[in-house]
Design a protein around this motif. Structure first.
Motif, PDB file in Angstrom:
ATOM      1  N   MET A  87       0.857  -1.171   0.000  1.00  0.00           N
ATOM      2  CA  MET A  87       0.000   0.000   0.000  1.00  0.00           C
ATOM      3  C   MET A  87       0.903   1.233   0.000  1.00  0.00           C
ATOM      4  O   MET A  87       1.768   1.369   0.847  1.00  0.00           O
ATOM      5  N   ASN A  88       0.687   2.123  -0.940  1.00  0.00           N
ATOM      6  CA  ASN A  88       1.467   3.351  -1.052  1.00  0.00           C
ATOM      7  C   ASN A  88       0.601   4.519  -0.578  1.00  0.00           C
ATOM      8  O   ASN A  88      -0.290   4.955  -1.298  1.00  0.00           O
ATOM      9  N   LEU A  89       0.849   5.014   0.625  1.00  0.00           N
ATOM     10  CA  LEU A  89       0.019   6.054   1.218  1.00  0.00           C
ATOM     11  C   LEU A  89       0.677   7.415   1.105  1.00  0.00           C
ATOM     12  O   LEU A  89       1.883   7.553   1.273  1.00  0.00           O
ATOM     13  N   GLU A  90      -0.146   8.421   0.832  1.00  0.00           N
ATOM     14  CA  GLU A  90       0.307   9.813   0.723  1.00  0.00           C
ATOM     15  C   GLU A  90       0.031  10.527   2.046  1.00  0.00           C
ATOM     16  O   GLU A  90      -1.067  10.452   2.578  1.00  0.00           O
ATOM     17  N   VAL A  91       1.027  11.211   2.564  1.00  0.00           N
ATOM     18  CA  VAL A  91       0.877  11.951   3.817  1.00  0.00           C
ATOM     19  C   VAL A  91       0.191  13.282   3.522  1.00  0.00           C
ATOM     20  O   VAL A  91       0.564  13.986   2.589  1.00  0.00           O
ATOM     21  N   VAL A  92      -0.833  13.616   4.319  1.00  0.00           N
ATOM     22  CA  VAL A  92      -1.498  14.918   4.210  1.00  0.00           C
ATOM     23  C   VAL A  92      -1.578  15.552   5.594  1.00  0.00           C
ATOM     24  O   VAL A  92      -1.792  14.864   6.580  1.00  0.00           O
ATOM     25  N   GLU A  93      -1.374  16.855   5.627  1.00  0.00           N
ATOM     26  CA  GLU A  93      -1.513  17.612   6.875  1.00  0.00           C
ATOM     27  C   GLU A  93      -2.950  18.108   6.958  1.00  0.00           C
ATOM     28  O   GLU A  93      -3.458  18.709   6.014  1.00  0.00           O
ATOM     29  N   THR A  94      -3.600  17.846   8.066  1.00  0.00           N
ATOM     30  CA  THR A  94      -4.985  18.253   8.268  1.00  0.00           C
ATOM     31  C   THR A  94      -5.107  18.909   9.636  1.00  0.00           C
ATOM     32  O   THR A  94      -4.200  18.793  10.460  1.00  0.00           O
ATOM     33  N   PRO A  95      -6.234  19.575   9.907  1.00  0.00           N
ATOM     34  CA  PRO A  95      -6.454  20.103  11.251  1.00  0.00           C
ATOM     35  C   PRO A  95      -6.416  19.005  12.325  1.00  0.00           C
ATOM     36  O   PRO A  95      -6.118  19.268  13.479  1.00  0.00           O
ATOM     37  N   ALA A  96      -6.691  17.769  11.931  1.00  0.00           N
ATOM     38  CA  ALA A  96      -6.657  16.638  12.861  1.00  0.00           C
ATOM     39  C   ALA A  96      -5.242  16.085  13.028  1.00  0.00           C
ATOM     40  O   ALA A  96      -5.032  15.159  13.801  1.00  0.00           O
ATOM     41  N   GLY A 153      -1.354   1.861   7.269  1.00  0.00           N
ATOM     42  CA  GLY A 153      -2.695   1.635   6.746  1.00  0.00           C
ATOM     43  C   GLY A 153      -3.483   0.608   7.521  1.00  0.00           C
ATOM     44  O   GLY A 153      -4.318  -0.092   6.959  1.00  0.00           O
ATOM     45  N   GLU A 154      -3.251   0.520   8.815  1.00  0.00           N
ATOM     46  CA  GLU A 154      -3.961  -0.458   9.635  1.00  0.00           C
ATOM     47  C   GLU A 154      -5.178   0.121  10.340  1.00  0.00           C
ATOM     48  O   GLU A 154      -6.107  -0.611  10.666  1.00  0.00           O
ATOM     49  N   THR A 155      -5.181   1.428  10.585  1.00  0.00           N
ATOM     50  CA  THR A 155      -6.279   2.058  11.319  1.00  0.00           C
ATOM     51  C   THR A 155      -7.029   3.027  10.410  1.00  0.00           C
ATOM     52  O   THR A 155      -6.530   4.110  10.098  1.00  0.00           O
TER      53      THR A 155
END
Length: 80
Positions: free
Chosen positions: A1-10, A37-39
């Motif tokens: 799984m290739n996940l992209e990091v994003v900055e959010t208010p959370a 990508g487990e949670t």
């Protein structure tokens, strides 16, 4: 799984742009709270690139920023 990091208010979240749900304007991508990508955390709107969206009990996803929507998987007239 290739996940992209994003900055959010959370905080920092991880988007899987290879896996999502069809929306009226753009897909809703699955978002994870961890880099493995487990949670599962929620959805990322591919139209306006936000995690500010909501899902109802019928499975409808609606972006609170741009109005992109995914219709419910199962529809029952009794819920209208």
């Amino acid at each position: 799984m290739n996940l992209e990091v994003v900055e959010t208010p959370a905080g920092e979240l991880y988007v899987d742009r290879a896996d999502g749900e069809r929306g009226a304007e753009a897909p809703f991508y699955h978002v994870y709270a961890d880099p493995d990508g487990e949670t599962r955390w929620g959805y990322f709107c591919g139209n306006c690139e936000t995690v500010n969206n909501a899902m109802d009990a019928m499975g409808r996803i609606e972006c609170n920023e741009c109005g992109n929507i995914r219709k419910p998987e199962e529809w029952d007239a009794a819920h209208e």
